[in-house]
Design a protein around this motif. Structure first.
Motif, PDB file in Angstrom:
ATOM      1  N   ALA A  26     -53.505  51.393  58.691  1.00 36.95           N
ATOM      2  CA  ALA A  26     -52.109  51.779  58.432  1.00 36.95           C
ATOM      3  C   ALA A  26     -52.054  53.225  57.933  1.00 36.95           C
ATOM      4  N   SER A  27     -53.011  53.615  57.100  1.00 42.25           N
ATOM      5  CA  SER A  27     -53.037  54.999  56.579  1.00 42.25           C
ATOM      6  C   SER A  27     -53.317  56.000  57.703  1.00 42.25           C
ATOM      7  N   VAL A  28     -54.168  55.592  58.630  1.00 43.73           N
ATOM      8  CA  VAL A  28     -54.489  56.486  59.755  1.00 43.73           C
ATOM      9  C   VAL A  28     -53.234  56.726  60.607  1.00 43.73           C
TER      10      VAL A  28
ATOM     11  N   SER B 141     -45.257  49.213  63.094  1.00 50.87           N
ATOM     12  CA  SER B 141     -46.531  48.667  62.596  1.00 50.87           C
ATOM     13  C   SER B 141     -46.502  48.291  61.111  1.00 50.87           C
ATOM     14  N   MET B 142     -45.673  48.990  60.309  1.00 51.72           N
ATOM     15  CA  MET B 142     -45.735  48.715  58.859  1.00 51.72           C
ATOM     16  C   MET B 142     -45.384  47.263  58.509  1.00 51.72           C
ATOM     17  N   PRO B 143     -44.259  46.726  59.015  1.00 48.62           N
ATOM     18  CA  PRO B 143     -43.975  45.319  58.683  1.00 48.62           C
ATOM     19  C   PRO B 143     -45.044  44.363  59.203  1.00 48.62           C
ATOM     20  N   VAL B 144     -45.673  44.734  60.315  1.00 52.34           N
ATOM     21  CA  VAL B 144     -46.714  43.858  60.871  1.00 52.34           C
ATOM     22  C   VAL B 144     -47.900  43.800  59.916  1.00 52.34           C
ATOM     23  N   TYR B 145     -48.341  44.968  59.446  1.00 54.67           N
ATOM     24  CA  TYR B 145     -49.522  44.919  58.569  1.00 54.67           C
ATOM     25  C   TYR B 145     -49.167  44.397  57.182  1.00 54.67           C
ATOM     26  N   LEU B 146     -47.969  44.687  56.694  1.00 49.36           N
ATOM     27  CA  LEU B 146     -47.578  44.136  55.381  1.00 49.36           C
ATOM     28  C   LEU B 146     -47.462  42.609  55.460  1.00 49.36           C
ATOM     29  N   GLY B 147     -46.878  42.125  56.551  1.00 44.37           N
ATOM     30  CA  GLY B 147     -46.741  40.675  56.724  1.00 44.37           C
ATOM     31  C   GLY B 147     -48.103  40.001  56.804  1.00 44.37           C
TER      32      GLY B 147
ATOM     33  N   VAL C  65     -52.914  50.172  45.597  1.00 38.72           N
ATOM     34  CA  VAL C  65     -52.639  51.603  45.734  1.00 38.72           C
ATOM     35  C   VAL C  65     -51.676  51.852  46.903  1.00 38.72           C
ATOM     36  N   ASP C  66     -51.891  51.131  47.995  1.00 34.30           N
ATOM     37  CA  ASP C  66     -51.054  51.311  49.183  1.00 34.30           C
ATOM     38  C   ASP C  66     -49.610  50.887  48.894  1.00 34.30           C
ATOM     39  N   VAL C  67     -49.439  49.709  48.299  1.00 38.91           N
ATOM     40  CA  VAL C  67     -48.095  49.181  48.036  1.00 38.91           C
ATOM     41  C   VAL C  67     -47.377  50.084  47.016  1.00 38.91           C
ATOM     42  N   ARG C  68     -48.138  50.530  46.036  1.00 32.92           N
ATOM     43  CA  ARG C  68     -47.575  51.432  45.031  1.00 32.92           C
ATOM     44  C   ARG C  68     -47.030  52.707  45.704  1.00 32.92           C
ATOM     45  N   GLY C  69     -47.797  53.213  46.660  1.00 34.71           N
ATOM     46  CA  GLY C  69     -47.364  54.415  47.394  1.00 34.71           C
ATOM     47  C   GLY C  69     -46.111  54.148  48.217  1.00 34.71           C
ATOM     48  N   LEU C  70     -46.070  53.000  48.890  1.00 33.97           N
ATOM     49  CA  LEU C  70     -44.899  52.684  49.719  1.00 33.97           C
ATOM     50  C   LEU C  70     -43.643  52.508  48.869  1.00 33.97           C
ATOM     51  N   ASN C  71     -43.802  51.965  47.667  1.00 34.82           N
ATOM     52  CA  ASN C  71     -42.649  51.717  46.786  1.00 34.82           C
ATOM     53  C   ASN C  71     -42.183  52.975  46.052  1.00 34.82           C
ATOM     54  N   SER C  72     -43.017  53.998  46.068  1.00 35.80           N
ATOM     55  CA  SER C  72     -42.840  55.114  45.112  1.00 35.80           C
ATOM     56  C   SER C  72     -41.671  56.041  45.416  1.00 35.80           C
TER      57      SER C  72
END
Ligand SMILES: N[C@@H](CCC(=O)N[C@@H](CS)C(=O)NCC(=O)O)C(=O)O
Length: 203
Positions: free
Chosen positions: A95-97, A121-127, A155-162
């Protein structure tokens, strides 16, 4: 004792943050973005993070995160649990790539590229991450205990929420994978993580 020096941007997130949170003693070489042009000349691929282990420079964030995880007792010794841990880390990295190139865009081009990820892709990988978490008891991703996979997702979720990521709605995770936000709150309260951020006065 092995001397570790971790080189990465001076912010609370990104590819080196799981290693920073591992609780292992290391020199935390943090640099501001304008210094990146100079720092990258010293790295083999022009990228960070790097970890120097007794002066030997190593690249690739998840090799580093896994190594620090092993030193900290945050990586499974059981081969199957290690596989589950690695799988989660690779999904977050993939997802970061996908997100990486959008940092080099501006204006409408960045908006279009980010919204394509938000609606693709984001909802797919979060789901998928949420379903993995729930399939393994809802608390941890592997080994029924804290591992570097939990730190990487945290760390990833924190970044998405930030709100730091323009055009990525701060309620995306809450809408598509709320169990990841409960996981985030739990991981934030683990002593190593809470103590680490307390040093920086980060809430
Ligand atoms: N495969 C590398 C990727 C590292 C990477 O892309 N780092 C970013 C910063 S988070 C970077 O240095 N980007 C600059 C570039 O690729 O030119 C890893 O896993 O560490």
């Amino acid at each position: 004792m092995t001397q570790l020096k971790l080189t990465y941007f001076d912010f609370h997130g990104g590819r080196a943050e799981p290693a920073r949170l591992g609780g292992v003693a290391f020199e935390d070489y943090r640099f501001a973005y304008p210094e990146f042009a100079e720092v990258r000349k010293t790295t083999p691929f022009g990228q960070v993070p790097t970890l120097q282990v007794d002066g030997v420079q190593v690249t690739q964030c998840d090799a580093i995160n896994r190594y620090v995880g092993k030193l900290a007792g945050l990586y499974p010794t059981n081969a199957y649990q290690a596989l589950l841990c690695d799988e989660v880390m690779y999904v977050v990295e993939e997802a970061s790539v996908k997100l990486g190139p959008t940092f080099r865009l501006t204006g409408d081009a960045q908006k279009e590229a980010r919204l394509a990820l938000v609606n693709g892709s984001m909802p797919v990988y979060l789901g998928w991450l949420q379903s993995q978490l729930l399939a393994h008891g809802g608390e941890y991703f592997a080994d029924n205990r804290l591992t570097v996979a939990d730190l990487k997702v945290f760390v990833d979720v924190r970044g998405l929420n930030s709100g730091r990521l323009d055009h990525v709605p701060t309620d995306l995770v809450e809408r598509v994978a709320p169990a990841l936000n409960l996981h985030l709150q739990r991981i934030a309260q683990t002593p190593a993580v809470a103590q680490y951020y307390a040093k920086f006065d980060v809430k």
